[in-house]
Design a protein around this motif. Structure first.
Motif, PDB file in Angstrom:
ATOM      1  N   GLU B  87       0.813  -1.217   0.000  1.00  0.00           N
ATOM      2  CA  GLU B  87       0.000   0.000   0.000  1.00  0.00           C
ATOM      3  C   GLU B  87       0.849   1.272   0.000  1.00  0.00           C
ATOM      4  OE1 GLU B  87      -1.408  -1.850   3.362  1.00  0.00           O
ATOM      5  OE2 GLU B  87      -3.522  -1.838   2.779  1.00  0.00           O
TER       6      GLU B  87
ATOM      7  N   VAL C 296     -17.054  -0.074   0.796  1.00  0.00           N
ATOM      8  CA  VAL C 296     -15.758   0.446   0.379  1.00  0.00           C
ATOM      9  C   VAL C 296     -15.966   1.676  -0.493  1.00  0.00           C
ATOM     10  CG1 VAL C 296     -13.658  -0.017  -0.910  1.00  0.00           C
ATOM     11  CG2 VAL C 296     -14.765  -1.872   0.351  1.00  0.00           C
ATOM     12  N   TYR C 298     -14.108   3.697  -3.173  1.00  0.00           N
ATOM     13  CA  TYR C 298     -12.951   3.696  -4.065  1.00  0.00           C
ATOM     14  C   TYR C 298     -12.743   5.087  -4.637  1.00  0.00           C
ATOM     15  CZ  TYR C 298     -13.393  -1.408  -4.181  1.00  0.00           C
ATOM     16  OH  TYR C 298     -13.459  -2.723  -3.844  1.00  0.00           O
ATOM     17  N   GLY C 359      -9.141   4.005  -8.189  1.00  0.00           N
ATOM     18  CA  GLY C 359      -9.546   2.654  -7.824  1.00  0.00           C
ATOM     19  C   GLY C 359      -8.942   2.154  -6.530  1.00  0.00           C
ATOM     20  N   THR C 360      -8.434   3.072  -5.707  1.00  0.00           N
ATOM     21  CA  THR C 360      -7.890   2.695  -4.395  1.00  0.00           C
ATOM     22  C   THR C 360      -9.017   2.641  -3.357  1.00  0.00           C
ATOM     23  OG1 THR C 360      -5.739   3.689  -4.860  1.00  0.00           O
ATOM     24  CG2 THR C 360      -6.346   3.488  -2.539  1.00  0.00           C
ATOM     25  N   GLN C 361      -8.910   1.677  -2.447  1.00  0.00           N
ATOM     26  CA  GLN C 361      -9.846   1.610  -1.310  1.00  0.00           C
ATOM     27  C   GLN C 361      -9.521   2.743  -0.353  1.00  0.00           C
ATOM     28  OE1 GLN C 361     -10.545  -1.990   0.766  1.00  0.00           O
ATOM     29  NE2 GLN C 361     -10.780  -3.257  -1.052  1.00  0.00           N
ATOM     30  N   LYS C 364     -13.195   2.368   4.275  1.00  0.00           N
ATOM     31  CA  LYS C 364     -14.278   1.417   4.474  1.00  0.00           C
ATOM     32  C   LYS C 364     -15.177   1.982   5.573  1.00  0.00           C
ATOM     33  CE  LYS C 364     -13.818  -3.085   3.864  1.00  0.00           C
ATOM     34  NZ  LYS C 364     -13.311  -4.515   4.010  1.00  0.00           N
TER      35      LYS C 364
ATOM     36  N   ASP D  94      -1.845  -6.502  -8.902  1.00  0.00           N
ATOM     37  CA  ASP D  94      -1.720  -5.153  -8.365  1.00  0.00           C
ATOM     38  C   ASP D  94      -0.816  -5.198  -7.136  1.00  0.00           C
ATOM     39  OD1 ASP D  94      -2.134  -2.738  -7.039  1.00  0.00           O
ATOM     40  OD2 ASP D  94      -4.213  -2.600  -7.666  1.00  0.00           O
ATOM     41  N   ASN D  97      -2.506  -4.625  -3.539  1.00  0.00           N
ATOM     42  CA  ASN D  97      -3.412  -5.548  -2.839  1.00  0.00           C
ATOM     43  C   ASN D  97      -3.372  -6.987  -3.355  1.00  0.00           C
ATOM     44  OD1 ASN D  97      -4.757  -5.315  -5.280  1.00  0.00           O
ATOM     45  ND2 ASN D  97      -5.953  -3.595  -4.530  1.00  0.00           N
ATOM     46  N   THR D  99      -4.326  -8.209  -6.203  1.00  0.00           N
ATOM     47  CA  THR D  99      -5.381  -8.581  -7.152  1.00  0.00           C
ATOM     48  C   THR D  99      -4.813  -8.941  -8.524  1.00  0.00           C
ATOM     49  OG1 THR D  99      -6.817  -6.990  -6.048  1.00  0.00           O
ATOM     50  CG2 THR D  99      -7.558  -7.824  -8.200  1.00  0.00           C
ATOM     51  N   GLY D 151     -12.661  -0.982  -7.931  1.00  0.00           N
ATOM     52  CA  GLY D 151     -11.211  -1.147  -7.797  1.00  0.00           C
ATOM     53  C   GLY D 151     -10.486  -0.951  -9.122  1.00  0.00           C
ATOM     54  N   GLN D 154     -10.507  -3.946 -11.497  1.00  0.00           N
ATOM     55  CA  GLN D 154     -11.846  -4.189 -12.014  1.00  0.00           C
ATOM     56  C   GLN D 154     -12.219  -3.152 -13.069  1.00  0.00           C
ATOM     57  OE1 GLN D 154     -14.963  -4.209  -9.062  1.00  0.00           O
ATOM     58  NE2 GLN D 154     -16.403  -5.247 -10.447  1.00  0.00           N
TER      59      GLN D 154
END
Lengths: 372, 372, 372, 372
Positions: B87, C296, C298, C359-361, C364, D94, D97, D99, D151, D154
């Motif tokens: 991250e 989440v 994003y 597209g990053t989290q 949450k 990625d 994370n 993915t 994300g 995705q």
């Protein structure tokens, strides 16, 4: 009349689990006195072929009486060996801070000058060697005890240097990225280059740049020069150190490893470390170049690349080295671009990935090379 | 009477897709002549707060008439900013080869000595500066045109140095790992340290170690000394360069950024770069130490660690700095271990992760510090 | 009347040096029979605070008589703990292939259905539990013996699952990126949520998504439902499993760890695992949401970000969560951009880096939450 | 009578500098109507050879009249292509994370069942296809507009799927680690396998596991089955999708790329996409196996490994596949260990590094294979 054999482990670090990380040490002691040999491999974690070479050396030395002592330290960087980044091993530098694992050895020019002052004109070579070793090893030990501590790579390096500085012949086994066999030889030991079965020789000056071979021969070379000057006659401490690059990283090959083990035994035999051995260097073409003529070709552009010139091939000025693809120009005449040799050269190694940014070390090349 | 404003982009690299990677350059030009200022941020990709400082500087300079010119280059390392490893941003070094992004600037001591020879005794300071700049910039340009190419980090550094070497005041905006505000100041410019609102000052000698501040002030300092010697009187080129460390990496904080922008304007005002400004440095306690007394505490062991001493706190000899946990000894009295201060000190920064190997830079500390 | 104590190590992997990597196991056995408890920490290598919690649990359990057995496995992922990528620990996934270290546990719905067929109507609960455990553990053992081998993460997971599936109460200790305390609770065990001192509760359905808590409770929940249907009356196997997220990754804090150890003991006391203990949950506000409402957020854009909303704070619709900086627009009104809450929410955790791609989290968040 | 040609760029992400990352799209439109073809390469960033294949396809299609339309999207993952971790490209997942870049395509079985309900018995195939495409593309568009965001992987996948789902023939160009040519073929399209010049064929069932080929053919296959059932007669939508693995990752080879371009044209000609072309598949031995018999061999131990069996070679039960070196046992008979084939097999690919942990995917092998 076989050699004595011992195996130990040296603790060189602790990991985040608080567990010791250690290095295996294999030691053969001959029944006759003689020189000390120190051989390590894989200080760069992805350069693993040296471990196979040491494996074969151990099999061979089990049956081959030696003079003196041979210390073999495979897999000498237990941190670097175990860092994966994707499928490959990220073994050249500490992933925490980028420190090259092969640049933390100790060297201090002024200290050598001071020591040279203490050498009496009639002091025997063997005694000078012993005193000098003691002094360096004393410093190494005190650095390892530094109350504020020292960095991970430096501790590893100094621990290994404690072993290496005791030796007369030091071999540091490496690999290039995608590479043909080559060897770094200090200029004063040029003659020894022909004792190895290695066709490409880089002759390096007396300048410490951080690696183990330099950390070994620079002090002795410097001291030799100073004492020779003082005595007005050539003295020779008989210490040599080399970095051997035995092909490509990320490759294990047992038969190539046996070849290189025999190449090393040929050198050791030439140096009187073996008893009654008839191992001799192969007759082969050996070319050399000075370090200043061992040139890096950096890419001017980013893209994807086919390596057209193979390591070890003779390439003439103007001939193609590599062909680049530019994915944004596939429909235009800029889709591909040739990188050509700017002079006659021998590519020794190239970058191992097909994807490059600008400023990548595409090739390292012998220029102005000559036959040994 | 407002400043002229320009915005450009400089290409510094190409990525593996063959696409240009560029750096934005914001330029304010005053209506009155005056000094040149160069400010860059984020040469280390995870040290992002300088970008916010430059954001605030731009807002403030829109309304604040300047003398001379101010060049602002945020996000000056488009490669380093965009390398994720997990991250976090792996921004300190090139992930391909471990090269620190802040160590490839040009410096050549012998060249400065040669140049000093060419300075006539009656040559005006402004002309010496202009000639010296031209010569250095000529070399930078020719290095960038090197036919065998140069490395990625070096190209980036030289491109930025081309801009910086033109300036009289150079500020390189960094962050520490987990860190309090501190600044690197060349010893000759110690007085300028109090123009910033930064409580911790490291005084550095005239020794090039690779960073932009040194690449800027070492040549001028050396030339200044040589010309002063020659003329038997002090000459002053008036060039200063600093590395500002404005808190922790991986943090963006707009209000802290505004504070640092004002701190920088206070320095610029003190140097005559602002017209009719009343921005002055805050009255605050500033402590300094010499670089040799800015000490790294390395861990002797691996494990998991709580950082007990906060950056900026005064810690007395024997007081705890950190507490380590050893997961293999949770049932014994070795479960935890305290790391204590070996002398009076101020921790300035600490490692940003709770998991450490042996040989980790746990803390960097002011020792033997004094009030400015 | 104290507990019996044992310590062992389990080998879970071998590294590239060919050396075993093992996991410590601390076991307390009470003098009275009772439930089995299994607690592990740090399956994600950067989530280290659970190790401190287990440290405190061990100190406390040394003096606190228990019923049954408590097994504590700190640092349960010796691979993940030791992967550095830059200064931080890359602990969530295998760096070779991206496999999440917490997704390889075994679960097979059809097998449970088959087993349910074998349950006689008069078979006692304890016997059903014993048989079911035997069968699952038999499968785990045979998977570990698979002649073609199994993946690294899966082996680690199955080895731990062998221990966990024997237990009645399973706690998997995690941390979020930058996070406030929260806990994942299976819907059927909602009442137990109030036995912990954790203010944020996520209620999860009977759906296996790969984690240890689900691998534990999904089989029992499913079997419970099937047997209850068959018998036309509620049966209860009394097995519970939770994932506890105890603050932020990359942080060790001993006093917070002691707080969480007491929170866990309060749960265990509520479940009858402690003899004569008066530890009870704190009176506190606890809010919960269903997993589907734990959302989440994003990012739509890349850039640099200040996290304005702190984990655990109540945020109203329209209030700012984060402020982004765009380095290419510092002179325009697009220099910064606010990300605002699209509904009332509580941010539970946010991304730990200030640099983000699209597209990053980013966060949450609890939405549609309610008081427990 | 040449094709019309267009070039565009699609934005698929933004990086941490806030800059758009885009994908080039090359489009050929024939003068006669016909099927739509979609070909992408390098969704896994280190698998670059497909870009060369597309380069050759573009050169060839410039002179070769087509029916319908061919869309070529090289370098379709600008994020993955540009992530270096050491010298290699970390392109499979990625780095933030873990993915996998090839697992975020959309698929929803229940939706297909619902759609099948809406198909009238007399609705022409072409209209069903058009309606189904519209519906799926409508969903893809709405997912991309999801107010809470989606994300990074995705979004990239859905953007590409928007292009792919419009096509009748979809080819996703990949590479294995160290690999021989092989292709994933849906069982219903087995006959088409022989239209490519690829000797190894994996036949896959109608089960969505996340990749683009499945995301393309699973919906059509499922719909086909449902409508065929309903109509009591076989309907055929004529959509096919394949994953082609054209050798090893991290390799660019222009002449091999031309070979694969011709192989693809041979398929397209077989499907009626080319006008007056005489490109036909080579006569060659093609072997196939079912996906369940395409087996992964995981290592039981860590160490260093020589890959003895080359991809594509026939290996008999009991023959050696790999030889491992254990650096701690170089003096014992456990120094090396052979990994042998447990049954007759063809290794298709092996791990690309010589250093492995336990649980590494050493080889993937065809077992129970048969000639096509």
């Amino acid at each position: 009349m076989s050699n004595q054999f011992k195996k130990e482990y040296i603790v060189v670090a602790q990991n985040a689990s608080g567990r010791n990380m250690n290095v295996p040490l294999y030691r053969f002691i001959g029944q006759e006195p003689g020189p000390k040999v120190y051989i390590q491999s894989s200080i760069h974690g992805a350069e693993v072929q040296g471990n196979v070479v040491i494996y074969h050396l151990i099999q061979l030395l089990k049956k081959m009486p030696i003079r003196g002592e041979v210390i073999l330290v495979p897999n000498c960087n237990p941190v670097g060996t175990n860092i994966k980044a994707g499928e490959y091993t990220l073994g050249r530098f500490d992933p925490v801070n980028g420190t090259n694992w092969n640049r933390g050895y100790f060297y201090d020019a002024s200290l050598i000058e001071d020591f040279a002052q203490t050498v009496r004109n009639d002091e025997p070579i063997s005694q000078i060697k012993q005193r000098f070793r003691q002094q360096i090893k004393h410093i190494l030990a005190s650095k390892l005890e530094e109350p504020w501590g020292i960095g991970l790579a430096q501790r590893l390096n100094l621990k290994l240097q404690q072993l290496a500085f005791d030796a007369d012949f030091v071999l540091d086994l490496h690999n290039g990225p995608v590479s043909t066999r080559h060897i770094y030889v200090p200029e004063y030991a040029q003659k020894s280059a022909s004792l190895f079965n290695i066709p490409h020789v880089i002759l390096i000056p007396n300048k410490f740049a951080g690696a183990l071979d330099e950390a070994t021969f620079c002090p002795w070379w410097t001291l030799q020069d100073l004492v020779s000057q003082k005595r007005q006659q050539d003295v020779d401490f008989g210490v040599e150190a080399f970095t051997l690059e035995m092909g490509s990283q990320e490759v294990i090959n047992f038969s190539e490893g046996e070849y290189d083990a025999n190449s090393i035994l040929s050198y050791l035999n030439g140096k009187g470390c073996l008893l009654q051995s008839d191992i001799h260097p192969e007759t082969m073409r050996r070319v050399a170049t000075y370090l200043k003529n061992y040139k890096v070709l950096y890419t001017q552009q980013g893209g994807m690349v086919e390596y057209l010139a193979k390591p070890g091939e003779v390439v003439k000025k103007g001939q193609p080295l590599a062909k680049l693809l530019n994915v944004d120009e596939l429909d235009t005449e800029n889709a591909t671009e040739l990188v050509v040799a700017q002079c006659d050269l021998i590519p020794i190694l190239h970058f191992p990935s097909a994807s490059i940014l600008s400023g990548t070390q595409l090739y390292k090349c012998f220029t102005h090379y000559f036959e040994l």
